[in-house]
Write an enzyme that holds these catalytic residues in place. Structure first.
Site, mmCIF file in Angstrom:
data_model
loop_
_atom_site.group_PDB
_atom_site.id
_atom_site.type_symbol
_atom_site.label_atom_id
_atom_site.label_comp_id
_atom_site.label_asym_id
_atom_site.label_seq_id
_atom_site.Cartn_x
_atom_site.Cartn_y
_atom_site.Cartn_z
ATOM 1 N N GLN A 255 0.815 -1.209 0.000
ATOM 2 C CA GLN A 255 0.000 0.000 0.000
ATOM 3 C C GLN A 255 0.848 1.257 0.000
ATOM 4 O OE1 GLN A 255 -3.553 0.028 -0.421
ATOM 5 N NE2 GLN A 255 -2.635 -1.885 -1.095
ATOM 6 N N HIS A 258 1.699 2.896 -3.345
ATOM 7 C CA HIS A 258 0.681 3.604 -4.124
ATOM 8 C C HIS A 258 1.042 5.080 -4.302
ATOM 9 C CE1 HIS A 258 -2.693 1.168 -5.344
ATOM 10 N NE2 HIS A 258 -2.682 0.526 -4.193
ATOM 11 N N GLU A 322 -9.333 1.794 5.361
ATOM 12 C CA GLU A 322 -9.808 1.393 4.040
ATOM 13 C C GLU A 322 -9.623 -0.118 3.872
ATOM 14 O OE1 GLU A 322 -8.754 2.313 -0.669
ATOM 15 O OE2 GLU A 322 -7.258 2.655 0.899
ATOM 16 N N HIS A 323 -8.402 -0.583 4.107
ATOM 17 C CA HIS A 323 -8.079 -2.011 4.069
ATOM 18 C C HIS A 323 -7.676 -2.453 5.470
ATOM 19 C CE1 HIS A 323 -6.873 -0.408 0.019
ATOM 20 N NE2 HIS A 323 -7.629 -1.419 -0.375
ATOM 21 N N ASP A 356 -7.237 -6.297 -4.350
ATOM 22 C CA ASP A 356 -6.946 -5.266 -5.352
ATOM 23 C C ASP A 356 -7.137 -5.783 -6.769
ATOM 24 O OD1 ASP A 356 -6.435 -3.093 -3.808
ATOM 25 O OD2 ASP A 356 -4.254 -3.196 -3.951
ATOM 26 N N HIS A 415 -53.304 17.969 2.020
ATOM 27 C CA HIS A 415 -53.003 16.544 2.168
ATOM 28 C C HIS A 415 -54.249 15.791 2.643
ATOM 29 C CE1 HIS A 415 -48.817 17.739 1.795
ATOM 30 N NE2 HIS A 415 -48.393 16.484 1.950
#
Length: 427
Positions: A255, A258, A322-323, A356, A415
């Site tokens: 990661q 990235h 996230e992960h 992934d 109504h």
């Protein structure tokens, strides 16, 4: 990496802070580009593509010839791998289809819910430091399964105006025919407002850098939906003596590579494991082609020791990764009790990179703590639920008086009248 031992809960917020800029830091730039795209359309797109990507396009749309050329540039091995991943992603997302929910709530009152595809969607595919053709599978496959009528894909070109052949091949494999060589804020602007050549869409999907993330968030002010705030990648691993230090280090680095603004965290109840992982990270980092990028991300990352699994779980839920990888003596404890995570990976032989690419789950996930309130992309992300109701004469007689009373109590006479007139007609 920064080692932290037994931090107090009062320190967690500062310790777990992401190394990202805020909306306020980037908002002025985004709004400037948005305004120019609204005013000048394709001319503004071309201007900012030249400024940010070093290429001035005469035409942003990818041609059929470019797609054909891309097909011939990939090895059969890579094509086979992409096909395997696509097959698994299709299987998992097709299984998410649901039936119509139909119910008679009261005799004569029939209610049901059906799902309809979002007609026009835009897919943003990062292509700067890494051409993320896998993201096309994660977005185009469920879009096709949902039945989205129009799919627009934007991805940045290189300085020669080329798009990575794997991106073009994967898009073609997924049936996407409208691809534009546009990246960054200007791509989000094009899909938000529409230009002479880029269609306006109803919802934008896909990860990106901090500028893309903020652009997507600001696009929601202009009648466009987004999948979620999905910015720089992040990973949290919880591990103890049951984990393989080399495996854990490889996951952290997967990661970190990235981007420099990515963040990876190890939480552990074992000081020995923390020390071993730190050594493994140093050794493995030396061998990585993207070691400069990964090294900068590692500088923003943490090795956190806590004394027990209960404290670890509380810290993890506070972070909302996230992960989330679990490699512990008691994996079930974490898997069953985690509340905030985009996607969870369990056991020594479940690397995050499987999600992934090819396991079948979706890798477009909420970052920056948004896992506390957002889901990752799934089939429903490309659909919207619509409710229907059909009421018979007996049905309106049954619920009409209650509607009259409630409308009267809220002071909404029209109504009430809408029901009273019908009941009078039937009496």
């Amino acid at each position: 990496m920064n080692k932290i031992y037994n931090p107090e809960p009062s320190e967690w917020l500062e310790i777990l802070k992401r190394p990202t800029k805020t909306v306020e830091d980037i908002e002025e730039t985004v709004n400037q580009i948005f305004s120019e795209v609204i005013k000048n359309g394709d001319a503004a797109i071309e201007k900012y593509t030249e400024l940010f990507d070093g290429f001035k396009p005469e035409e942003t749309r990818v041609t059929a010839m470019e797609t054909d050329d891309a097909r011939n540039k990939l090895s059969q091995e890579l094509k086979d791998a992409i096909f395997l991943a696509k097959t698994n992603i299709e299987k998992f997302h097709a299984a998410q289809k649901t039936e119509v929910v139909r119910l008679e709530t009261t005799a004569g009152v029939e209610c049901w819910q059906e799902k309809r595809p979002i007609q026009k969607v835009g897919l943003y595919i990062p292509g700067g430091t890494a051409p993320l053709f896998s993201t096309i599978l994660m977005l185009a496959v469920p879009a096709a399964l949902a039945g989205c009528k129009e799919v627009v894909l934007c991805t940045p070109p290189d300085t020669k105006g080329n798009v990575h052949p794997a991106i073009l091949y994967t898009a073609d494999l997924c049936g996407i025919t409208r691809i534009h060589k546009v990246g960054g804020i200007q791509a989000i602007a094009g899909m938000t407002f529409g230009t002479e050549t880029i269609p306006k869409v109803y919802k934008i999907f896909g990860p990106g850098n901090q500028f893309v993330t903020v652009a997507k968030q600001l696009a929601t002010r202009h009648n466009v939906a987004i999948d979620m705030p999905a910015g720089p990648s992040e990973l949290l691993v919880v591990a103890d003596e049951a984990a393989n230090a080399a495996f854990v280090a490889s996951d952290l680095l997967s990661q970190a590579e990235h981007g420099a603004d990515s963040q990876v965290i190890l939480v552990s109840t074992s000081k020995d494991l923390i020390n071993n992982v730190e050594k493994e990270v140093e050794n493995q980092l030396k061998e990585l082609p993207r070691k400069e990028i990964a090294g900068k991300a590692i500088e923003n990352s943490k090795l956190i020791y806590v004394e027990n699994k209960e404290t670890a779980l509380e810290l993890i839920n506070e972070y909302g990764p996230e992960h989330f990888i679990i490699c512990t003596v008691n994996n079930d404890f974490y898997a069953e009790n985690v509340q905030n995570a985009g996607s969870v990976f369990i056991g020594n032989y479940t690397p995050e990179s499987a999600g992934d690419y090819a396991s079948g789950t979706n890798h477009t996930l909420p970052t920056n703590g948004y896992a506390k309130q957002y889901s990752g992309v799934n089939l429903d992300s490309f659909m919207k639920s619509m409710t229907f109701q059909k009421i018979s004469e007996s049905g309106i007689k049954a619920i009409g008086p209650a509607i009259e009373v409630m409308a009267d109590a809220e002071g909404l006479q029209a109504h009430k009248n809408a029901v009273s007139l019908r009941l009078k007609k039937l009496s």
